[in-house]
Enzyme design. Structure first.
Site, short mmCIF file in Angstrom:
data_model
loop_
_atom_site.label_atom_id
_atom_site.label_comp_id
_atom_site.label_asym_id
_atom_site.label_seq_id
_atom_site.Cartn_x
_atom_site.Cartn_y
_atom_site.Cartn_z
N HIS A 142 -1.89 0.21 15.99
CA HIS A 142 -0.77 0.66 15.15
C HIS A 142 0.55 0.64 15.90
O HIS A 142 1.51 1.27 15.47
CB HIS A 142 -1.02 2.09 14.63
CG HIS A 142 -2.16 2.19 13.67
ND1 HIS A 142 -3.48 2.19 14.08
CD2 HIS A 142 -2.19 2.28 12.32
CE1 HIS A 142 -4.27 2.29 13.01
NE2 HIS A 142 -3.51 2.33 11.93
N GLU A 195 -4.63 -6.69 2.93
CA GLU A 195 -3.41 -7.44 3.34
C GLU A 195 -3.48 -8.89 2.86
O GLU A 195 -2.48 -9.49 2.51
CB GLU A 195 -3.25 -7.38 4.86
CG GLU A 195 -2.72 -6.05 5.38
CD GLU A 195 -3.71 -4.90 5.25
OE1 GLU A 195 -4.93 -5.17 5.20
OE2 GLU A 195 -3.26 -3.75 5.20
N GLU A 240 0.84 -1.19 0.00
CA GLU A 240 0.00 0.00 0.00
C GLU A 240 0.88 1.25 0.00
O GLU A 240 1.73 1.42 0.88
CB GLU A 240 -0.90 -0.01 1.24
CG GLU A 240 -1.91 -1.14 1.23
CD GLU A 240 -2.47 -1.47 2.63
OE1 GLU A 240 -3.05 -2.57 2.78
OE2 GLU A 240 -2.29 -0.65 3.55
N ASP A 299 0.37 -4.85 12.83
CA ASP A 299 -0.94 -5.07 13.42
C ASP A 299 -1.92 -5.63 12.38
O ASP A 299 -2.88 -6.29 12.73
CB ASP A 299 -1.51 -3.76 13.99
CG ASP A 299 -0.47 -2.96 14.79
OD1 ASP A 299 -0.66 -2.75 16.00
OD2 ASP A 299 0.56 -2.56 14.20
N PHE A 300 -1.69 -5.32 11.11
CA PHE A 300 -2.60 -5.77 10.06
C PHE A 300 -2.22 -7.13 9.51
O PHE A 300 -2.89 -7.65 8.60
CB PHE A 300 -2.66 -4.74 8.90
CG PHE A 300 -3.00 -3.35 9.36
CD1 PHE A 300 -2.49 -2.25 8.69
CD2 PHE A 300 -3.79 -3.14 10.49
CE1 PHE A 300 -2.80 -0.95 9.10
CE2 PHE A 300 -4.10 -1.85 10.91
CZ PHE A 300 -3.61 -0.76 10.23
#
Lengths: 448, 326
Positions: B129, B60, B29, B85-86
């Site tokens: 985050h 993701e 991204e 975190d993702f």
């Protein structure tokens, strides 16, 4: 049969001890070799073994009370056997006179042997880090005797290192009585044997294994620059010798003794009887006679004055691998040369196997030290604190002397007397040495 | 020697590997025109074009799955997940596909991909985050986990990862991107599975990784002021782990402090501690200490965030505890 358990004198300079804790309780069955209790002297925590088999009928000394050595601390007998009144009364008297509680000890600093037991130990559980345990096993240090300074009283590596520095004593090694006997017989140093018995106890098999092992050096090989921890003996020798040099104002007298006749007499006597009379034995007898004849020399410097000694005890210095000890032949003036010789030999043998009782290495009036066997011509010995003089003997040499108007070859031995000038003035010392020399030069007079 | 930023070191590694091997490409991204959320891919699209530096959808799962497919088809993708975190959205693609396909296809395929991501707290951007989730990936057989703390390590390790045929999670730290350090202009590689001893010492070992490695070094300096000699180790790779480096150190010092920015429960360092206990139990003079983040979502409040994440003074305190000092 009623047997008294006596508070032993587990150390050369120990006068009092405190029971730390009783391992066996009243009513327990005990057998020879069982540890009855742990005691703390001013220098170490050590174990008291039972010499008897039976039931521990009564404990007469509670933990925490400081008692003189020799006190009766317990009684062993048959279950249900009555304890004689006089023993109970004696114990009662002891406790009354002993009185003072043992002072709280700091972690062992300048002491002999290992530090006192960690107070945090409850029901035998010892908290020690794995690293500390490993090091203790390697150094043959018993964790029970190490004080822990880690969190919660945990024993950490530094504590074991400190205990090692404070020295080890062969006495602190846990070994079965049989193992001790075998060790003595085989000449094995118990402190260097790794015990495979319960709790690391040294058993007979461990000693035999160590005896069969190829001759290893007395300890782990010393690396250059490494500081070797002091043994109990080394510590004591160092302290006494330093004290002597510091506190005793000595002077030194040098005389040669003509021992030609003595050499001949000795061969004669040894050819006749069994037992080997040594030169030292003659010297000991000569010294005893001189001490008897000159009470001024047979004295001791004490606080408050000079104490005349009534008895005549003479010590003979014995060199050991790790140091030096002076077994004492008692009442030499009342013993024949042969008796003195036999006793001397026995004491020396037991000194080498570390089986001397405190009585046997203390209380001398003077010491005889012989370095002649190493070829030393003469030497100045160090007076043992508590004694007035020490006699250093050199090698017996054939020397050319001027005698009766002509040259002769005679057997000469150097006598060097070190004397404490507080007790023995020059003239007195000289007379004393002269008497010894005359005794050696007329040796027949020493035989009885 | 040139002194460049952590993010520049990463960009340089990517550029050099893309120049070296045409199969290497970048996707994620905002990696192309924007140059990366933390500027780690700045300038790449200008040099290599949009085919090799690809902006993706905000997915993701798609990014990771596509990377797996591309890798299995013969490419060497370096995909970016903007925040670790993702990774939750990419788990199946990474942990079940990327990690296991080589094994499950009997070696008939490999998945030579690098998943670059970043984590860590310090920007007060809160619970979604600011995490450190490396423990989840160390727990998956089949992937490697690399966490560099310095520009030098970032470049040398990333190049090695790109050339490695295994799926590798390369976790950067958002607070390190602008840190500067010496990075040679000549090419160099750092092998996987080798820790770096940042400071030698005798009294206590402090081992950590990523941003905590820098705090551990600070702790070492502070401890030296009071006469405590700490040996500070930067693990650099969590898997493969340089356990020997840690063991050698612990055998020397007898004491170990492990520091990690991840939550305390189930932290990766617990596994390290266990490995140390298994191999060096008898060398431990004190219980192993761990300094980890609090078991709570990372707070957004600066004061609370600072309290929740291990600070240098907490590492110092842990080291002192191993020495029995309050």
């Amino acid at each position: 049969m009623i047997q008294k358990v006596i508070l032993p004198k587990l150390g050369e300079t120990v006068e009092v001890s405190t029971i730390d804790r009783w391992i066996k309780n009243e009513g327990d069955t005990v057998t020879t070799g069982d540890i009855l209790c742990e005691i703390t002297t001013d220098k170490a925590t050590l174990e008291v073994e039972s010499y008897y088999r039976g039931t521990l009928l009564k404990i007469l000394a509670p933990p925490g009370k400081e008692l003189p050595v020799g006190s009766v601390i317990a009684v062993i007998g048959e279950k249900g056997e009555a304890i004689p009144e006089d023993i109970l009364a004696q114990a009662g008297g002891q406790a009354a006179t002993a009185g003072k509680e043992a002072p709280a000890e700091k972690a062992a600093a300048a002491a002999v042997a290992v530090a006192e037991a960690a107070p945090a130990v409850a029901a035998g559980r010892i908290f020690a880090s794995p690293r500390a345990r490993r090091l203790a096993a390697e150094l043959l240090i018993r964790l029970e005797h190490v004080k822990g300074t880690g969190p919660g009283g945990r024993i950490v590596e530094a504590d074991v290192e400190a205990a090692a520095k404070a020295g080890r004593s062969a006495r602190a090694v846990r070994a079965s009585p049989l193992a001790r006997k075998v060790a003595e017989r085989e000449g094995v140093d118990l402190a260097a044997v790794r015990g495979a018995g319960p709790g690391g106890k040294v058993m007979k098999e461990d000693v035999l294994r160590a005896a069969r092992a190829p001759a290893a050096p007395a300890g782990p090989p010393v690396k250059p620059g490494e500081i070797v921890p002091l043994t109990a003996m080394r510590r004591i020798v160092a302290a006494r010798m330093a004290e002597s040099k510091r506190a005793i104002p000595c002077y030194y007298l040098d005389m040669d003794a003509d021992v030609t006749r003595l050499v001949a007499l000795r061969s004669e006597l040894n050819a006749k009887g069994d037992g080997r009379i040594s030169f030292n034995d003659f010297v000991v007898k000569a010294c005893a006679a001189a001490l008897r004849a000159m009470p001024a020399v047979n004295s001791r410097w004490v606080e408050g004055g000079i104490q005349r000694r009534g008895e005549v005890h003479v010590g003979v210095a014995v060199g050991l691998e790790e140091g030096l000890i002076v077994p004492v032949v008692r009442d030499v003036d009342r013993k024949s040369l042969r008796q003195v010789s036999a006793e001397s030999a026995d004491l020396a043998e037991r000194a080498r196997s570390k089986k001397l009782l405190p009585d046997e290495y203390q209380g001398g009036c003077m010491t005889v030290s012989n370095l002649g066997m190493f070829g030393v011509r003469s030497f100045i010995a160090v007076v043992n604190p508590g004694e007035s003089t020490i006699l250093g003997l050199g090698a017996i040499e054939d020397r050319v002397v001027f005698r009766e108007g002509g040259i002769q070859v005679r057997k000469i031995m150097s006598l060097m007397l070190s004397a404490d000038h507080r007790l023995v003035d020059g003239a007195v010392g000289a007379q004393f040495l002269k008497m010894i020399r005359e005794g050696l030069e007329a040796p027949e007079g020493l035989v009885e | 020697m040139p002194v460049i930023m952590y993010r520049e070191a990463i960009r340089d590694a990517l550029a050099e590997e893309m120049r070296r091997d045409p199969r290497v490409f970048v996707m994620g991204e905002d990696v192309a025109i924007y140059g990366g959320a933390y500027s780690a891919t700045q300038g790449l699209v200008q040099e290599f074009g949009e085919t090799r530096v690809r902006d993706t959808a905000i997915s993701e799962m798609a990014i990771t799955g596509a990377a797996v497919g591309a890798a299995m088809a013969g490419m060497r993708p370096v995909a970016e997940i903007m925040y670790v975190d993702f990774m939750t959205l990419a788990m199946d693609q990474f942990v079940n596909q990327a990690a296991k396909n080589r094994y499950m296809f009997g070696g008939k395929t490999t998945v030579p991909m690098v998943l670059r991501t970043e984590g860590g707290a310090g920007r007060c951007i809160a619970a979604h985050h600011s995490q450190s989730l490396e423990a989840w990936f160390v727990h998956a057989p089949g992937i490697f986990v690399v966490m560099p703390a310095t520009p030098y390590d970032a470049k040398g390790l990333l190049k090695t990862c790109i050339r490695d045929d295994n799926p590798i999670l390369f976790i950067e730290h958002k607070m390190l991107y602008n840190n500067k350090g010496e990075v040679p202009s000549e090419e160099y590689l750092i092998p996987l599975g080798k820790a770096a001893v940042r400071r030698e010492g005798d009294d206590v070992t402090i081992a950590s990784y990523s941003r905590m490695a820098l705090r551990a070094e600070e702790a070492g300096k502070k401890l030296a002021e009071e006469g405590i000699s700490a040996e500070v180790i930067d693990l650099r790779c969590l898997k493969p782990l340089d356990i020997d480096c840690i063991l050698d150190s612990v055998k020397k010092t007898g004491r170990l402090v492990l520091a990690s920015e991840a939550y305390k429960d189930g932290n990766f360092v617990c596994d390290v501690a266990m490995k140390v206990m298994e191999s060096a139990f008898d060398y431990l003079d004190a219980p192993i200490e761990r300094v980890c983040a609090a078991n709570c979502p990372v707070p957004m409040s600066p004061v609370l965030e600072d309290e929740a994440i291990p600070r240098t003074d907490k590492i110092v305190a842990a080291a002192r505890r191993t020495l029995g000092k309050a």
